[in-house]
Scaffold this motif. Sequence first.
Motif, PDB file in Angstrom:
ATOM      1  N   VAL A 106       0.904  -1.300  -0.131  1.00 13.85           N
ATOM      2  CA  VAL A 106       0.027   0.143  -0.207  1.00 13.85           C
ATOM      3  C   VAL A 106       0.934   1.546   0.034  1.00 13.85           C
ATOM      4  CG1 VAL A 106      -1.503   1.237   1.289  1.00 13.85           C
ATOM      5  CG2 VAL A 106      -1.991  -0.989   1.023  1.00 13.85           C
ATOM      6  N   LYS A 107       1.914   1.232   0.807  1.00 14.37           N
ATOM      7  CA  LYS A 107       2.895   2.322   0.880  1.00 14.37           C
ATOM      8  C   LYS A 107       3.318   2.713  -0.174  1.00 14.37           C
ATOM      9  CE  LYS A 107       6.533   4.131   3.574  1.00 14.37           C
ATOM     10  NZ  LYS A 107       7.388   3.811   4.772  1.00 14.37           N
ATOM     11  N   LYS A 110       0.950   4.020  -2.864  1.00 17.89           N
ATOM     12  CA  LYS A 110       0.705   5.554  -2.640  1.00 17.89           C
ATOM     13  C   LYS A 110       1.722   6.206  -3.185  1.00 17.89           C
ATOM     14  CE  LYS A 110      -2.111   5.194   1.527  1.00 17.89           C
ATOM     15  NZ  LYS A 110      -2.202   5.366   2.983  1.00 17.89           N
ATOM     16  N   LYS A 111       2.840   5.977  -3.051  1.00 15.80           N
ATOM     17  CA  LYS A 111       4.157   6.880  -3.401  1.00 15.80           C
ATOM     18  C   LYS A 111       4.129   6.615  -4.989  1.00 15.80           C
ATOM     19  CE  LYS A 111       7.588   6.433  -0.034  1.00 15.80           C
ATOM     20  NZ  LYS A 111       8.730   6.040   0.377  1.00 15.80           N
ATOM     21  N   LYS A 112       3.720   5.648  -5.660  1.00 22.68           N
ATOM     22  CA  LYS A 112       3.676   5.380  -7.289  1.00 22.68           C
ATOM     23  C   LYS A 112       2.811   6.498  -7.734  1.00 22.68           C
ATOM     24  CE  LYS A 112       3.280   2.242 -11.089  1.00 22.68           C
ATOM     25  NZ  LYS A 112       2.712   3.409 -12.097  1.00 22.68           N
ATOM     26  N   ARG A 113       1.560   6.608  -6.940  1.00 24.02           N
ATOM     27  CA  ARG A 113       0.413   7.086  -7.452  1.00 24.02           C
ATOM     28  C   ARG A 113       0.716   8.752  -7.239  1.00 24.02           C
ATOM     29  NH1 ARG A 113      -4.326   8.377  -9.419  1.00 24.02           N
ATOM     30  NH2 ARG A 113      -5.928   9.244  -8.475  1.00 24.02           N
ATOM     31  N   LEU A 114       1.618   9.071  -6.386  1.00 25.04           N
ATOM     32  CA  LEU A 114       2.155  10.249  -6.263  1.00 25.04           C
ATOM     33  C   LEU A 114       3.101  11.072  -7.404  1.00 25.04           C
ATOM     34  CD1 LEU A 114       2.182  11.026  -2.368  1.00 25.04           C
ATOM     35  CD2 LEU A 114       0.521  12.008  -3.958  1.00 25.04           C
TER      36      LEU A 114
END
Length: 131
Positions: A106-107, A110-114
């Motif tokens: 999940v972490k 989230k970073k990839k999406r940002l």
Amino acid sequence: MGIYSPEVVEILKQSPYIENVSEHVIQYGDAFKQEFYCLSQQGHKPKDIFLSLGLDPALLGSNVIRSFVRSMKDFQPKLNQAGQPISITRSLIEKDEEIEKLKFEVKFLKKKRLIDLGMFPKEKPNDTTLD
């Protein structure tokens, strides 16, 4: 059963395997019964099982352990789809490992999406030159 001192009662209350304890009675939880059943099926001795599950046989006494073993005669273990008893401790360890992997995933996502949205702060390059 024996009478337990307030100190022993406090020690036993700390165990996740004990549902309730008083000066006169110990109520073991289903997790303890399931683990006891699984370990006894593998050939472990009752005192060794109590010790491995964090309950000191010296605190409880031999009569308490014998009484518990007798009460386990009617215990119906939880079984997996193959009909084998489920080791709760093992399944909890596996679940904890899976949770940690999922948290990491999940972490990462989230970073990839940002990063994909251009919202992730760029890291400053390490300056190795001396001023």
